[in-house]
Structure formats: structure tokens, C-alpha cells
Design a protein around this motif. Structure first.
Motif, PDB file in Angstrom:
ATOM      1  N   PRO A  87       0.838  -1.205   0.000  1.00 46.16           N
ATOM      2  CA  PRO A  87       0.000   0.000   0.000  1.00 46.16           C
ATOM      3  C   PRO A  87       0.872   1.254   0.000  1.00 46.16           C
ATOM      4  N   LEU A  88       0.429   2.271  -0.718  1.00 46.42           N
ATOM      5  CA  LEU A  88       1.122   3.552  -0.709  1.00 46.42           C
ATOM      6  C   LEU A  88       0.603   4.372   0.466  1.00 46.42           C
ATOM      7  N   PRO A  89       1.487   4.993   1.226  1.00 45.16           N
ATOM      8  CA  PRO A  89       1.015   5.871   2.303  1.00 45.16           C
ATOM      9  C   PRO A  89       0.253   7.049   1.713  1.00 45.16           C
ATOM     10  N   GLU A  90      -0.653   7.622   2.474  1.00 55.36           N
ATOM     11  CA  GLU A  90      -1.600   8.602   1.961  1.00 55.36           C
ATOM     12  C   GLU A  90      -1.007   9.773   1.186  1.00 55.36           C
ATOM     13  N   PRO A  91       0.005  10.471   1.632  1.00 53.09           N
ATOM     14  CA  PRO A  91       0.441  11.584   0.778  1.00 53.09           C
ATOM     15  C   PRO A  91       0.943  11.111  -0.587  1.00 53.09           C
ATOM     16  N   VAL A  92       1.587   9.962  -0.634  1.00 57.25           N
ATOM     17  CA  VAL A  92       2.093   9.429  -1.900  1.00 57.25           C
ATOM     18  C   VAL A  92       0.933   8.875  -2.727  1.00 57.25           C
ATOM     19  N   ALA A  93      -0.066   8.307  -2.064  1.00 52.98           N
ATOM     20  CA  ALA A  93      -1.249   7.805  -2.766  1.00 52.98           C
ATOM     21  C   ALA A  93      -1.961   8.944  -3.492  1.00 52.98           C
ATOM     22  N   ASP A  94      -2.078  10.096  -2.845  1.00 58.82           N
ATOM     23  CA  ASP A  94      -2.697  11.260  -3.495  1.00 58.82           C
ATOM     24  C   ASP A  94      -1.888  11.696  -4.711  1.00 58.82           C
ATOM     25  N   LEU A  95      -0.577  11.704  -4.576  1.00 55.91           N
ATOM     26  CA  LEU A  95       0.299  12.068  -5.701  1.00 55.91           C
ATOM     27  C   LEU A  95       0.106  11.084  -6.852  1.00 55.91           C
ATOM     28  N   MET A  96       0.013   9.798  -6.544  1.00 52.79           N
ATOM     29  CA  MET A  96      -0.177   8.766  -7.569  1.00 52.79           C
ATOM     30  C   MET A  96      -1.532   8.941  -8.254  1.00 52.79           C
ATOM     31  N   ARG A  97      -2.584   9.204  -7.490  1.00 54.87           N
ATOM     32  CA  ARG A  97      -3.913   9.422  -8.089  1.00 54.87           C
ATOM     33  C   ARG A  97      -3.886  10.608  -9.053  1.00 54.87           C
ATOM     34  N   THR A  98      -3.240  11.690  -8.629  1.00 61.76           N
ATOM     35  CA  THR A  98      -3.126  12.874  -9.481  1.00 61.76           C
ATOM     36  C   THR A  98      -2.375  12.522 -10.762  1.00 61.76           C
ATOM     37  N   TYR A  99      -1.308  11.763 -10.626  1.00 59.99           N
ATOM     38  CA  TYR A  99      -0.519  11.377 -11.792  1.00 59.99           C
ATOM     39  C   TYR A  99      -1.333  10.489 -12.738  1.00 59.99           C
ATOM     40  N   ILE A 100      -2.039   9.505 -12.197  1.00 59.45           N
ATOM     41  CA  ILE A 100      -2.834   8.589 -13.032  1.00 59.45           C
ATOM     42  C   ILE A 100      -3.883   9.390 -13.809  1.00 59.45           C
ATOM     43  N   ARG A 101      -4.546  10.340 -13.147  1.00 53.84           N
ATOM     44  CA  ARG A 101      -5.530  11.185 -13.840  1.00 53.84           C
ATOM     45  C   ARG A 101      -4.856  12.032 -14.927  1.00 53.84           C
ATOM     46  N   SER A 102      -3.643  12.515 -14.667  1.00 53.16           N
ATOM     47  CA  SER A 102      -2.956  13.388 -15.627  1.00 53.16           C
ATOM     48  C   SER A 102      -2.492  12.633 -16.865  1.00 53.16           C
ATOM     49  N   ARG A 103      -2.372  11.331 -16.785  1.00 52.09           N
ATOM     50  CA  ARG A 103      -1.917  10.548 -17.941  1.00 52.09           C
ATOM     51  C   ARG A 103      -2.875  10.680 -19.106  1.00 52.09           C
ATOM     52  N   GLN A 104      -4.151  10.974 -18.835  1.00 45.18           N
ATOM     53  CA  GLN A 104      -5.131  11.133 -19.905  1.00 45.18           C
ATOM     54  C   GLN A 104      -4.829  12.377 -20.737  1.00 45.18           C
ATOM     55  N   HIS A 105      -4.024  13.282 -20.198  1.00 41.96           N
ATOM     56  CA  HIS A 105      -3.730  14.539 -20.879  1.00 41.96           C
ATOM     57  C   HIS A 105      -2.295  14.600 -21.404  1.00 41.96           C
ATOM     58  N   LEU A 106      -1.650  13.438 -21.512  1.00 46.84           N
ATOM     59  CA  LEU A 106      -0.289  13.418 -22.041  1.00 46.84           C
ATOM     60  C   LEU A 106      -0.310  13.880 -23.496  1.00 46.84           C
ATOM     61  N   PRO A 107       0.757  14.517 -23.962  1.00 48.83           N
ATOM     62  CA  PRO A 107       0.736  15.125 -25.287  1.00 48.83           C
ATOM     63  C   PRO A 107       0.654  14.138 -26.453  1.00 48.83           C
ATOM     64  N   TYR A 108       1.100  12.917 -26.282  1.00 49.33           N
ATOM     65  CA  TYR A 108       1.119  11.979 -27.401  1.00 49.33           C
ATOM     66  C   TYR A 108       0.177  10.821 -27.125  1.00 49.33           C
ATOM     67  N   ALA A 109      -0.621  10.476 -28.109  1.00 50.27           N
ATOM     68  CA  ALA A 109      -1.587   9.386 -27.952  1.00 50.27           C
ATOM     69  C   ALA A 109      -0.885   8.091 -27.577  1.00 50.27           C
ATOM     70  N   SER A 110       0.322   7.873 -28.131  1.00 44.96           N
ATOM     71  CA  SER A 110       1.041   6.638 -27.808  1.00 44.96           C
ATOM     72  C   SER A 110       1.396   6.579 -26.331  1.00 44.96           C
ATOM     73  N   SER A 111       1.655   7.738 -25.710  1.00 42.04           N
ATOM     74  CA  SER A 111       1.954   7.762 -24.279  1.00 42.04           C
ATOM     75  C   SER A 111       0.701   7.468 -23.466  1.00 42.04           C
ATOM     76  N   ARG A 112      -0.449   8.002 -23.915  1.00 42.15           N
ATOM     77  CA  ARG A 112      -1.712   7.773 -23.192  1.00 42.15           C
ATOM     78  C   ARG A 112      -2.112   6.310 -23.245  1.00 42.15           C
TER      79      ARG A 112
END
Length: 145
Positions: A87-112
Motif C-alpha cells: 500500500p502507498l502511504p496517503e500523501p504518496v497515494a494522493d500524488l499517484m492518483r493525481t498522476y494517473i488522472r494526468s496521464r489522460q492529458h499526455l501530449p502523445y496518444a502513444s503515451s496515453r
């Protein structure tokens, strides 16, 4: 080289040296604090650094994590750098959630569409070693002068 249009190449052997001093707990936690709070660092780098600092895994192993290695049941996020998932501790879990959501907005479709957690150029062993040293130097807590 096989067709004779290019001369034979001799690459130097990859030299991997161990860091002479271990990362002490107070220094590791200070670096982790900075990763969690410093919005001037790229989110992808912050997530990678947090995983390296939490699990003491080399960068070369962290960049091999896939989206399938992350599980979020809305209360706990787990990461699977090995078995069993951790399990990720809470502050890191929040960072991971933010990152996972941001992947939808990556500049290249291949990255998404990539299954890699941290899509992009996968690092060679030597690249990841030097990145580890650069990350450690760049993540040092900022000391007032």
C-alpha cells in the motif's frame, strides 16, 4: 555493420558503481517531503522519485512498472514492485492518483495508450544509474543560506 557500410563499433563497458554512502533515514524523508510538496518538479519525476525513496528500488526497476501494477480501490492504492503488492502511504497515494488522472492529458496518444506507468524512453542501466545520482542531488532539501 553487417552490410559493411559502417565500421565496427566498440562500446565501452557499462561501469556501475555503488554509492559510497548509504542514504540515511532523515535524508531520505527530507527528500520525500520535497517530492511531495515541490510543484516545480515534473509530476512524472515526483512519482518516480517517491517510489524509489519508498521502496529502495533502482530507477531501472521503477520504470518497468505498468499500469496493471497499480491498484486503486478508492480507499487504498497499492503498487506491485514485487509480491505481495504494497500500500502507498496517503500523501504518496494522493500524488499517484493525481498522476494517473494526468496521464489522460499526455501530449502523445502513444503515451496515453501505453501500459507503462511512466511512459517515455525506457532507461538503460547506465542512464538509470546516472539519473539516480542526479535525482539524489536535485532532491536534496533546500537549505537556507
Amino acid at each position: 555493420m553487417k552490410t559493411g557500410r559502417m565500421p565496427r563499433l566498440a562500446l565501452p563497458p557499462a561501469v556501475i558503481t555503488q554509492d559510497p554512502e548509504p542514504l540515511h533515514q532523515h535524508r531520505r524523508l527530507a527528500m520525500l517531503r520535497r517530492v511531495l510538496k515541490d510543484d516545480s518538479l515534473p509530476l512524472r519525476a515526483r512519482v518516480a522519485a517517491a517510489l524509489v525513496l519508498l521502496y529502495a528500488q533502482p530507477v531501472s526497476r521503477i520504470v518497468r512498472l505498468t499500469i496493471d501494477d497499480i491498484t486503486d480501490d478508492e480507499t487504498t492504492i497499492t503498487v506491485r514492485p514485487g509480491e505481495p503488492p504494497s500500500p502507498l502511504p496517503e500523501p504518496v497515494a494522493d500524488l499517484m492518483r493525481t498522476y494517473i488522472r494526468s496521464r489522460q492529458h499526455l501530449p502523445y496518444a502513444s503515451s496515453r495508450s501505453s501500459q507503462w506507468l511512466l511512459p517515455g524512453r525506457q532507461l538503460s542501466r547506465q542512464d538509470s544509474h546516472s539519473l539516480g545520482h542526479r535525482s539524489r542531488r536535485n532532491l536534496e532539501p533546500v537549505r537556507p543560506r
